[in-house]
Scaffold this motif. Structure first.
Motif, short mmCIF file in Angstrom:
data_model
loop_
_atom_site.label_atom_id
_atom_site.label_comp_id
_atom_site.label_asym_id
_atom_site.label_seq_id
_atom_site.Cartn_x
_atom_site.Cartn_y
_atom_site.Cartn_z
N ASP A 1 0.82 -1.22 0.00
CA ASP A 1 0.00 0.00 0.00
C ASP A 1 0.85 1.26 0.00
O ASP A 1 0.34 2.36 0.28
CB ASP A 1 -0.95 0.00 1.20
CG ASP A 1 -0.21 -0.15 2.53
OD1 ASP A 1 1.04 -0.26 2.50
OD2 ASP A 1 -0.87 -0.17 3.58
N ASP A 2 2.15 1.17 -0.28
CA ASP A 2 2.99 2.35 -0.36
C ASP A 2 2.57 3.24 -1.52
O ASP A 2 2.11 2.76 -2.57
CB ASP A 2 4.46 1.95 -0.52
CG ASP A 2 5.05 1.42 0.77
OD1 ASP A 2 4.35 1.48 1.80
OD2 ASP A 2 6.20 0.94 0.75
N LEU A 3 2.76 4.52 -1.34
CA LEU A 3 2.45 5.51 -2.37
C LEU A 3 3.74 5.93 -3.06
O LEU A 3 4.74 6.23 -2.39
CB LEU A 3 1.76 6.72 -1.75
CG LEU A 3 1.37 7.86 -2.70
CD1 LEU A 3 0.31 7.40 -3.68
CD2 LEU A 3 0.89 9.07 -1.91
N LEU B 1 12.38 9.20 -7.24
CA LEU B 1 11.17 8.44 -6.92
C LEU B 1 11.24 8.01 -5.46
O LEU B 1 12.25 7.45 -5.01
CB LEU B 1 11.04 7.21 -7.84
CG LEU B 1 10.83 7.49 -9.32
CD1 LEU B 1 10.77 6.19 -10.10
CD2 LEU B 1 9.56 8.30 -9.55
N TRP B 2 10.13 8.26 -4.72
CA TRP B 2 10.03 7.90 -3.31
C TRP B 2 8.84 6.95 -3.12
O TRP B 2 7.78 7.16 -3.70
CB TRP B 2 9.82 9.14 -2.44
CG TRP B 2 10.92 10.16 -2.52
CD1 TRP B 2 11.00 11.20 -3.39
CD2 TRP B 2 12.08 10.21 -1.71
NE1 TRP B 2 12.15 11.92 -3.17
CE2 TRP B 2 12.85 11.34 -2.14
CE3 TRP B 2 12.58 9.44 -0.65
CZ2 TRP B 2 14.05 11.69 -1.55
CZ3 TRP B 2 13.78 9.80 -0.06
CH2 TRP B 2 14.51 10.91 -0.51
N ALA B 3 9.03 5.93 -2.28
CA ALA B 3 7.95 5.03 -1.88
C ALA B 3 7.61 5.34 -0.43
O ALA B 3 8.41 5.05 0.48
CB ALA B 3 8.36 3.57 -2.05
N CYS B 4 6.44 5.93 -0.20
CA CYS B 4 6.05 6.39 1.13
C CYS B 4 4.96 5.49 1.70
O CYS B 4 3.99 5.16 0.99
CB CYS B 4 5.55 7.83 1.08
SG CYS B 4 6.81 9.02 0.55
N PRO B 5 5.05 5.09 2.97
CA PRO B 5 4.01 4.24 3.57
C PRO B 5 2.73 5.04 3.83
O PRO B 5 2.77 6.18 4.29
CB PRO B 5 4.65 3.76 4.87
CG PRO B 5 5.67 4.81 5.20
CD PRO B 5 6.16 5.36 3.90
N LEU B 6 1.60 4.40 3.56
CA LEU B 6 0.30 5.04 3.77
C LEU B 6 -0.55 4.30 4.80
O LEU B 6 -1.68 4.72 5.07
CB LEU B 6 -0.48 5.11 2.46
CG LEU B 6 -0.14 6.24 1.48
CD1 LEU B 6 -1.08 6.20 0.30
CD2 LEU B 6 -0.22 7.59 2.16
N HIS B 7 -0.03 3.20 5.37
CA HIS B 7 -0.89 2.40 6.25
C HIS B 7 -1.29 3.18 7.51
O HIS B 7 -2.38 3.00 8.04
CB HIS B 7 -0.17 1.11 6.64
CG HIS B 7 1.14 1.31 7.32
ND1 HIS B 7 2.30 1.60 6.64
CD2 HIS B 7 1.48 1.30 8.64
CE1 HIS B 7 3.30 1.73 7.50
NE2 HIS B 7 2.83 1.56 8.71
N LYS B 8 -0.40 4.07 7.98
CA LYS B 8 -0.77 4.82 9.18
C LYS B 8 -1.85 5.85 8.89
O LYS B 8 -2.60 6.24 9.78
CB LYS B 8 0.47 5.49 9.76
CG LYS B 8 1.17 6.45 8.80
CD LYS B 8 2.41 7.03 9.46
CE LYS B 8 3.16 7.96 8.52
NZ LYS B 8 4.37 8.52 9.16
N TYR B 9 -1.94 6.30 7.63
CA TYR B 9 -3.00 7.25 7.27
C TYR B 9 -4.31 6.54 6.94
O TYR B 9 -5.38 7.14 6.99
CB TYR B 9 -2.57 8.10 6.08
CG TYR B 9 -1.26 8.81 6.31
CD1 TYR B 9 -1.14 9.78 7.29
CD2 TYR B 9 -0.15 8.51 5.54
CE1 TYR B 9 0.06 10.44 7.51
CE2 TYR B 9 1.06 9.15 5.75
CZ TYR B 9 1.16 10.12 6.74
OH TYR B 9 2.35 10.75 6.95
#
Length: 717
Positions: free
Chosen positions: A398-400, A463-471
């Motif tokens: 689910d990373d953005l 390019l960055w892969a950012c975690p979204l699970h906390k949001y």
């Protein structure tokens, strides 16, 4: 013309893969007025003694390719040398040794003896002329004697020509030919000459080495036939099949040797776009005919893509891949980002590259991530796809994926084929869009996002892969709250409708409880006396018994039929079923249909005859001696005598069933009653037995399946 007075000896030297000593096929010719003789075809150049000057000079050397043949197709290439002679400036009266072997020496060469110049009363001149040719392989020298008439002439006056035929050489080779004399003037001419290759028209029909056959390919649905055309009978040829690859040879391929004519069958499964054919004759240094006929075959390309494999390697710090295929693939490798397994794969900017060979290919330091995939594009289509989703890699599905442009520090999210600015990005549904933008920028600055690629060129893209699970947790909390509220509302509604719930549970218990849905009901099953009808009637009774239905079969057995007889007992059962409101089932088998047609024919011939045979009155009690003997068709026809009038009057509850595998249609006499084809219409039949109260709705499937399976087995037996 004056007698010959000048003697000129020429030695011609040629080098290369030429004929050696004793080449008896060499010939010599000279123009009119000159006398010439071939002294030796293989002499040692440079050992001849020097001679005096004379009145002959070398003017021009001409070389021309010709063919030397021993048969119509047994020829070899060679060079013909022609020397043009003119008058010189020396003293023609001074004798000198010629160095030429005498005639009795037979032209075998040897040392160079002196020549006696006083043999002729006329003044003459003697000398030695050589033709030499040189290549990297070998050399050859030829000595020629020429005698010309001595006459006053001006210097440079043409005397004639001498032609030597010939110096053999391979096709496509290069010869350096030199002609010189041993006189003090030392006349010398030199020239390079190429021997033609098989493009020479004269060589194509006369030299076996140049006679290359043609290849004809005939494709078929299961195999491809390769035909060698234009091959000479009696000669062997080699046919080679190989894969033509630019990044390296794929081995020697498959070679087949056969005599002319020859055909070779190749399975269609082995035909690929890079498959090439090559044929050549079994001779020294032959030419080869090459044909690659499948480079534009659509089926061959589809077969190639089916055998191609894309393998991703994520063991190191950078993602690499290898493309394995039997042929070169005109394709591009495109890394892409795919968050969902069946979703769109978004191509990463600046990472598209052509597929080169079958070795490892890198993507400029692209780091592995579970959402990364590599696609192989060719002709605008995705041919192969491999993903890292099943690998144990850092990152979450689910990373953005964020794209950052160096210089303006702007961030955008890659999704749905576009890069959406974070100010407009609302796909997560977490609060205000500005709030999510601030959180993601904070994560990038704090190092909580993982950098998966940074361009080393001037594009400045990261390019960055950012975690979204906390949001996403907030959204799941709202979803669970909605579920709980809905469950509470449903429970409250059930409490308010308590009485209705009780009724609903009772109906379920009645439908699926231990008591059968047809409990308390009775039925009379009327069938013909034949094996298939009796088996089906027994199976139907056994299947209906768990439903609680009491079924009486007629004709049947027991004490009643023994005391009354089959026909009176049948009529008595029919009257009782009508009186009690039971269901009367008319079971149609082939014999029953025949009886119905027989009854219908008799009823039409004698009106009222059918009703007259309905049987004895209700007070008639026959004795055992009154029991008649009836046939199967007569028993069912007698039952119809009572059934059809009641059915026509609308009395009683009749149901007609037929075995659809044996009886195609219901006879006309029984079409007033509802009819069902078993076993396909078992559900409707059971609803008809249940009566009007259960006509609506769907009958429980287990009962329907049990009745249908029992009938199917009985008919199959």
């Amino acid at each position: 013309m004056r007698p010959p007075g000048q003697l000129l000896v020429l030695v011609l030297v040629a080098a290369g893969a030429v004929g050696g000593r004793g080449a008896t096929r060499d010939t010599l010719a000279c123009s009119q007025g000159l006398a010439c003789r071939l002294l030796d075809t293989d002499v040692l150049c440079g050992t001849e003694p020097p001679g005096p000057g004379h009145g002959l000079a070398l003017d021009q050397l001409q070389l021309e390719p010709v063919l030397r043949c021993t048969g119509p197709t047994a020829c070899s290439p060679c060079l013909e040398a022609r020397l043009h002679l003119t008058t010189g400036t020396g003293d023609p009266r001074r004798p000198a040794p010629s160095g030429i072997p005498e005639a009795e020496d037979g032209g075998k060469g040897g040392r160079w003896p002196a020549v006696d110049g006083t043999a002729s009363s006329q003044p003459n001149v003697t000398g030695l002329l050589l033709l030499s040719g040189h290549t990297y392989a070998s050399s050859r020298c030829v000595a020629v004697e020429v005698q010309a008439p001595l006459a006053p002439a001006l210097p440079g006056q043409p005397l004639g020509w001498v032609t030597f035929r010939c110096f053999e050489a391979p096709l496509g080779s290069k010869l350096h030919v030199t002609a010189y004399t041993n006189s003090r003037d030392h006349w010398r001419l030199s020239q390079w000459q190429w021997v033609p290759d098989c493009s020479w028209p004269a060589a194509q029909a006369a030299i076996l080495q140049c006679q290359v056959p043609r290849l004809q390919v005939s494709p078929g649905p299961k195999e491809v036939v390769v035909e060698v055309q234009g091959a000479m009978a009696g000669h062997s040829y080699t046919l080679r099949l190989y894969h033509n690859q630019s990044h390296g040879a794929s081995g020697p391929g498959r070679a087949v040797t056969a005599s002319s004519p020859m055909n070779y069958s190749l399975p269609a499964d082995e035909v690929l776009p890079c498959l090439c054919l090559q044929v050549w004759p079994e001779t020294q240094d032959p030419l080869r005919a090459t044909l690659c006929p499948f480079s534009h075959d659509a089926e061959a390309w589809e077969r190639l893509w089916a055998r191609s494999r894309l393998i991703l390697h994520a063991g190191g710090q950078a993602l690499t891949c290898s493309l394995s295929a039997p042929c070169d693939l005109p394709a591009e490798l495109v890394p892409c980002w795919q968050p969902a397994p069946a979703g769109l794969c978004q191509a990463l900017p600046g990472l598209r590259q052509p597929a080169v060979g079958q070795g490892l290919q890198e993507f400029g330091g692209l780091r592995p991530h579970p959402n990364l995939c590599v696609q192989v594009w060719s002709d605008g289509q995705v041919r192969l796809t491999q993903c890292l989703r099943d690998r144990a890699l850092p990152g979450r599905p689910d990373d953005l994926l964020l794209l950052e442009h160096e210089g303006n520090a702007s961030l955008c999210a890659l999704e749905r084929s576009t890069c959406t600015p974070l100010t407009n990005f609302t796909s997560t549904g977490v609060g205000r869009p500005g709030l999510l933008e601030q959180e993601l920028r904070r994560d990038v600055a704090a190092g909580q996002c993982r950098q998966i690629w940074h361009a080393e060129n001037n594009t400045g893209v990261t390019l960055w892969a950012c975690p979204l699970h906390k949001y996403l947790r907030a959204r799941w909390v709202l979803a669970w709250m909605g579920v709980l509220v809905g469950a509470a509302c449903l429970l409250l509604l059930l409490l308010l409708k308590k009485e209705d719930m009780k009724g609903w549970l009772k109906s379920l218990r009645a439908d699926y409880g231990s008591e059968g849905p047809l409990r308390g009901r009775r039925a009379l099953l009327v069938h013909a006396m034949e094996p298939v009808a009796e088996r089906a009637a027994c199976a139907l009774m056994a299947a209906l018994r768990p439903l609680g239905l009491a079924v009486t079969a007629a004709p049947g057995g027991g004490s009643g039929i023994a005391a009354w007889g089959p026909l009176p007992w049948l009529h008595a059962q029919h009257r009782q079923a009508l009186r009690d409101g039971d269901t009367i089932i008319l079971f149609l088998s082939p014999a029953a249909v025949a009886a119905a047609h027989q009854w219908d024919a008799r009823a039409r011939a004698v009106p009222g005859a059918g009703a007259a045979e309905c049987g004895p009155g209700p007070q008639h009690v026959p004795s055992p001696d009154d029991v008649p003997t009836v046939a199967p068709c007569e028993a069912f026809a007698a039952a119809l005598s009572c059934t059809v009038p009641e059915l026509a009057a609308g009395n009683g509850h009749y149901v007609v069933v037929r075995l659809e595998a044996l009886v195609p249609a219901v006879p006309p006499a029984l079409r007033a009653a509802p009819a069902f084809a078993l076993p396909s219409e078992t559900g409707g039949f059971l609803r008809a037995l249940a009566g009007p109260g259960r006509q609506r709705g769907r009958w429980p499937e287990p009962y329907v399946a049990a009745v249908a399976e029992g009938l199917r087995r009985s008919v199959g037996e």
